[in-house]
Design a protein around this motif. Structure first.
Motif, PDB file in Angstrom:
ATOM      1  N   ALA A 134     -54.554 -72.234  49.295  1.00 36.92           N
ATOM      2  CA  ALA A 134     -53.173 -72.273  48.802  1.00 36.92           C
ATOM      3  C   ALA A 134     -52.585 -73.680  48.942  1.00 36.92           C
ATOM      4  O   ALA A 134     -51.876 -74.152  48.057  1.00 36.92           O
ATOM      5  CB  ALA A 134     -52.314 -71.258  49.550  1.00 36.92           C
ATOM      6  N   ARG A 135     -52.891 -74.359  50.031  1.00 38.35           N
ATOM      7  CA  ARG A 135     -52.404 -75.729  50.230  1.00 38.35           C
ATOM      8  C   ARG A 135     -52.966 -76.667  49.170  1.00 38.35           C
ATOM      9  O   ARG A 135     -52.243 -77.470  48.592  1.00 38.35           O
ATOM     10  CB  ARG A 135     -52.800 -76.245  51.609  1.00 38.35           C
ATOM     11  N   LEU A 136     -54.257 -76.571  48.951  1.00 41.21           N
ATOM     12  CA  LEU A 136     -54.878 -77.414  47.935  1.00 41.21           C
ATOM     13  C   LEU A 136     -54.290 -77.137  46.556  1.00 41.21           C
ATOM     14  O   LEU A 136     -54.027 -78.056  45.781  1.00 41.21           O
ATOM     15  CB  LEU A 136     -56.395 -77.193  47.916  1.00 41.21           C
ATOM     16  N   GLU A 137     -54.090 -75.873  46.259  1.00 42.78           N
ATOM     17  CA  GLU A 137     -53.551 -75.477  44.954  1.00 42.78           C
ATOM     18  C   GLU A 137     -52.184 -76.112  44.697  1.00 42.78           C
ATOM     19  O   GLU A 137     -51.919 -76.625  43.615  1.00 42.78           O
ATOM     20  CB  GLU A 137     -53.445 -73.949  44.892  1.00 42.78           C
ATOM     21  N   LYS A 138     -51.301 -76.104  45.707  1.00 43.91           N
ATOM     22  CA  LYS A 138     -49.959 -76.687  45.539  1.00 43.91           C
ATOM     23  C   LYS A 138     -50.041 -78.166  45.207  1.00 43.91           C
ATOM     24  O   LYS A 138     -49.321 -78.659  44.342  1.00 43.91           O
ATOM     25  CB  LYS A 138     -49.134 -76.500  46.809  1.00 43.91           C
ATOM     26  N   GLY A 139     -50.911 -78.882  45.904  1.00 43.98           N
ATOM     27  CA  GLY A 139     -51.056 -80.310  45.645  1.00 43.98           C
ATOM     28  C   GLY A 139     -51.653 -80.592  44.283  1.00 43.98           C
ATOM     29  O   GLY A 139     -51.211 -81.493  43.573  1.00 43.98           O
ATOM     30  N   ILE A 140     -52.643 -79.823  43.898  1.00 43.79           N
ATOM     31  CA  ILE A 140     -53.291 -80.009  42.602  1.00 43.79           C
ATOM     32  C   ILE A 140     -52.319 -79.716  41.463  1.00 43.79           C
ATOM     33  O   ILE A 140     -52.250 -80.457  40.482  1.00 43.79           O
ATOM     34  CB  ILE A 140     -54.558 -79.138  42.504  1.00 43.79           C
ATOM     35  N   VAL A 141     -51.537 -78.665  41.600  1.00 47.24           N
ATOM     36  CA  VAL A 141     -50.569 -78.314  40.560  1.00 47.24           C
ATOM     37  C   VAL A 141     -49.500 -79.401  40.431  1.00 47.24           C
ATOM     38  O   VAL A 141     -49.107 -79.775  39.323  1.00 47.24           O
ATOM     39  CB  VAL A 141     -49.944 -76.927  40.825  1.00 47.24           C
ATOM     40  N   LEU A 142     -49.040 -79.945  41.558  1.00 46.73           N
ATOM     41  CA  LEU A 142     -48.054 -81.028  41.517  1.00 46.73           C
ATOM     42  C   LEU A 142     -48.636 -82.240  40.795  1.00 46.73           C
ATOM     43  O   LEU A 142     -47.996 -82.818  39.913  1.00 46.73           O
ATOM     44  CB  LEU A 142     -47.631 -81.404  42.941  1.00 46.73           C
ATOM     45  N   TYR A 143     -49.857 -82.600  41.134  1.00 47.64           N
ATOM     46  CA  TYR A 143     -50.551 -83.711  40.474  1.00 47.64           C
ATOM     47  C   TYR A 143     -50.678 -83.451  38.970  1.00 47.64           C
ATOM     48  O   TYR A 143     -50.397 -84.329  38.156  1.00 47.64           O
ATOM     49  CB  TYR A 143     -51.936 -83.908  41.097  1.00 47.64           C
ATOM     50  N   ASP A 144     -51.068 -82.234  38.600  1.00 49.19           N
ATOM     51  CA  ASP A 144     -51.232 -81.891  37.185  1.00 49.19           C
ATOM     52  C   ASP A 144     -49.918 -82.020  36.419  1.00 49.19           C
ATOM     53  O   ASP A 144     -49.903 -82.464  35.266  1.00 49.19           O
ATOM     54  CB  ASP A 144     -51.788 -80.480  37.029  1.00 49.19           C
ATOM     55  N   LYS A 145     -48.813 -81.630  37.031  1.00 49.93           N
ATOM     56  CA  LYS A 145     -47.508 -81.746  36.359  1.00 49.93           C
ATOM     57  C   LYS A 145     -47.170 -83.207  36.091  1.00 49.93           C
ATOM     58  O   LYS A 145     -46.732 -83.559  34.987  1.00 49.93           O
ATOM     59  CB  LYS A 145     -46.409 -81.097  37.206  1.00 49.93           C
ATOM     60  N   ILE A 146     -47.389 -84.056  37.085  1.00 48.20           N
ATOM     61  CA  ILE A 146     -47.082 -85.482  36.900  1.00 48.20           C
ATOM     62  C   ILE A 146     -48.010 -86.091  35.860  1.00 48.20           C
ATOM     63  O   ILE A 146     -47.578 -86.871  35.005  1.00 48.20           O
ATOM     64  CB  ILE A 146     -47.149 -86.229  38.237  1.00 48.20           C
ATOM     65  N   ARG A 147     -49.293 -85.741  35.874  1.00 45.62           N
ATOM     66  CA  ARG A 147     -50.228 -86.249  34.868  1.00 45.62           C
ATOM     67  C   ARG A 147     -49.828 -85.788  33.460  1.00 45.62           C
ATOM     68  O   ARG A 147     -49.935 -86.539  32.507  1.00 45.62           O
ATOM     69  CB  ARG A 147     -51.664 -85.790  35.170  1.00 45.62           C
ATOM     70  N   HIS A 148     -49.379 -84.536  33.331  1.00 47.94           N
ATOM     71  CA  HIS A 148     -48.949 -84.025  32.033  1.00 47.94           C
ATOM     72  C   HIS A 148     -47.755 -84.837  31.514  1.00 47.94           C
ATOM     73  O   HIS A 148     -47.708 -85.210  30.342  1.00 47.94           O
ATOM     74  CB  HIS A 148     -48.593 -82.548  32.138  1.00 47.94           C
ATOM     75  N   ILE A 149     -46.801 -85.096  32.384  1.00 44.24           N
ATOM     76  CA  ILE A 149     -45.646 -85.896  31.999  1.00 44.24           C
ATOM     77  C   ILE A 149     -46.112 -87.297  31.571  1.00 44.24           C
ATOM     78  O   ILE A 149     -45.665 -87.824  30.551  1.00 44.24           O
ATOM     79  CB  ILE A 149     -44.625 -85.984  33.150  1.00 44.24           C
ATOM     80  N   ALA A 150     -47.044 -87.883  32.334  1.00 45.52           N
ATOM     81  CA  ALA A 150     -47.528 -89.232  32.043  1.00 45.52           C
ATOM     82  C   ALA A 150     -48.244 -89.320  30.702  1.00 45.52           C
ATOM     83  O   ALA A 150     -48.287 -90.385  30.084  1.00 45.52           O
ATOM     84  CB  ALA A 150     -48.455 -89.704  33.166  1.00 45.52           C
ATOM     85  N   ARG A 151     -48.795 -88.229  30.227  1.00 45.74           N
ATOM     86  CA  ARG A 151     -49.474 -88.244  28.917  1.00 45.74           C
ATOM     87  C   ARG A 151     -48.464 -88.252  27.755  1.00 45.74           C
ATOM     88  O   ARG A 151     -48.820 -88.595  26.642  1.00 45.74           O
ATOM     89  CB  ARG A 151     -50.369 -87.017  28.774  1.00 45.74           C
ATOM     90  N   HIS A 152     -47.211 -87.871  28.026  1.00 45.69           N
ATOM     91  CA  HIS A 152     -46.227 -87.735  26.954  1.00 45.69           C
ATOM     92  C   HIS A 152     -45.068 -88.716  27.043  1.00 45.69           C
ATOM     93  O   HIS A 152     -44.340 -88.895  26.076  1.00 45.69           O
ATOM     94  CB  HIS A 152     -45.669 -86.315  26.934  1.00 45.69           C
ATOM     95  N   ALA A 153     -44.883 -89.341  28.210  1.00 51.25           N
ATOM     96  CA  ALA A 153     -43.791 -90.303  28.367  1.00 51.25           C
ATOM     97  C   ALA A 153     -44.305 -91.460  29.217  1.00 51.25           C
ATOM     98  O   ALA A 153     -45.099 -91.256  30.123  1.00 51.25           O
ATOM     99  CB  ALA A 153     -42.586 -89.660  29.052  1.00 51.25           C
ATOM    100  N   ARG A 154     -43.840 -92.652  28.903  1.00 54.76           N
ATOM    101  CA  ARG A 154     -44.255 -93.807  29.713  1.00 54.76           C
ATOM    102  C   ARG A 154     -43.805 -93.552  31.147  1.00 54.76           C
ATOM    103  O   ARG A 154     -42.641 -93.272  31.403  1.00 54.76           O
ATOM    104  CB  ARG A 154     -43.631 -95.069  29.172  1.00 54.76           C
ATOM    105  N   THR A 155     -44.733 -93.634  32.079  1.00 55.57           N
ATOM    106  CA  THR A 155     -44.442 -93.286  33.467  1.00 55.57           C
ATOM    107  C   THR A 155     -44.605 -94.478  34.386  1.00 55.57           C
ATOM    108  O   THR A 155     -45.539 -95.232  34.228  1.00 55.57           O
ATOM    109  CB  THR A 155     -45.386 -92.147  33.933  1.00 55.57           C
TER     110      THR A 155
END
Length: 155
Positions: A134-155
């Motif tokens: 569960a701990r790993l999942e929370k961190g991975i999901v947070l990372y995935d959200k930021i990466r998704h944003i970075a693919r669509h907006a200059r970050t």
């Protein structure tokens, strides 16, 4: 609001920078996370800033705040030109997390030995370690959200 929030909401950062609305705000005992829609030079964006970072431990309310706040950004992502991550102080306190995880692991290993001696099933024993997944999942999901944003907006 102390630290970067006071400055960034003052509209005194740089000529042409303007806060347009609050997207998300979380305030803890000594920390806060704020996400604001901003405009600069005709471009629309978001600034996420934290003070005395709320991510001290992976299981805290503050980490959930990061997830909720980023969900608000994802909801308007198609309208954004940029996304700024800004923070004061240390961005992550992983040492505390590692100590907490080690303690939890030691407790789980001790419980595992007791369960095995009492004849518990392998599935019940495996469940002892679900907290780690569960701990790993929370961190991975947070990372995935930021990466998704970075693919669509200059970050």
């Amino acid at each position: 609001m102390k630290g970067p929030g006071k400055l960034l909401r003052s509209d005194n950062v740089i000529a042409g920078y303007e806060n347009t609305r609050i997207i998300y705000e979380w305030v803890g005992e000594k920390a806060y996370l704020a996400i604001d829609a901003v405009r600069y030079g005709g471009a629309e964006g978001v600034i996420l800033y934290y003070h005395n970072p709320p991510m001290h431990q992976i299981g805290t309310d503050a980490l959930y705040a990061f997830h909720e706040g980023l969900d608000g950004v994802l909801a308007i992502l198609e309208h954004l030109d940029f996304f700024i991550l800004y923070g004061a102080n240390d961005p992550v306190h992983s040492g505390g997390d590692l100590k907490e995880s080690l303690r939890k692991l030691q407790e789980s290993l001790q419980a595992k030995e007791e369960m095995l001696l009492s004849g518990a099933s392998i599935q019940d024993v495996d469940h002892l370690f679900s907290w780690g997944e569960a701990r790993l999942e929370k961190g991975i999901v947070l990372y995935d959200k930021i990466r998704h944003i970075a693919r669509h907006a200059r970050t």
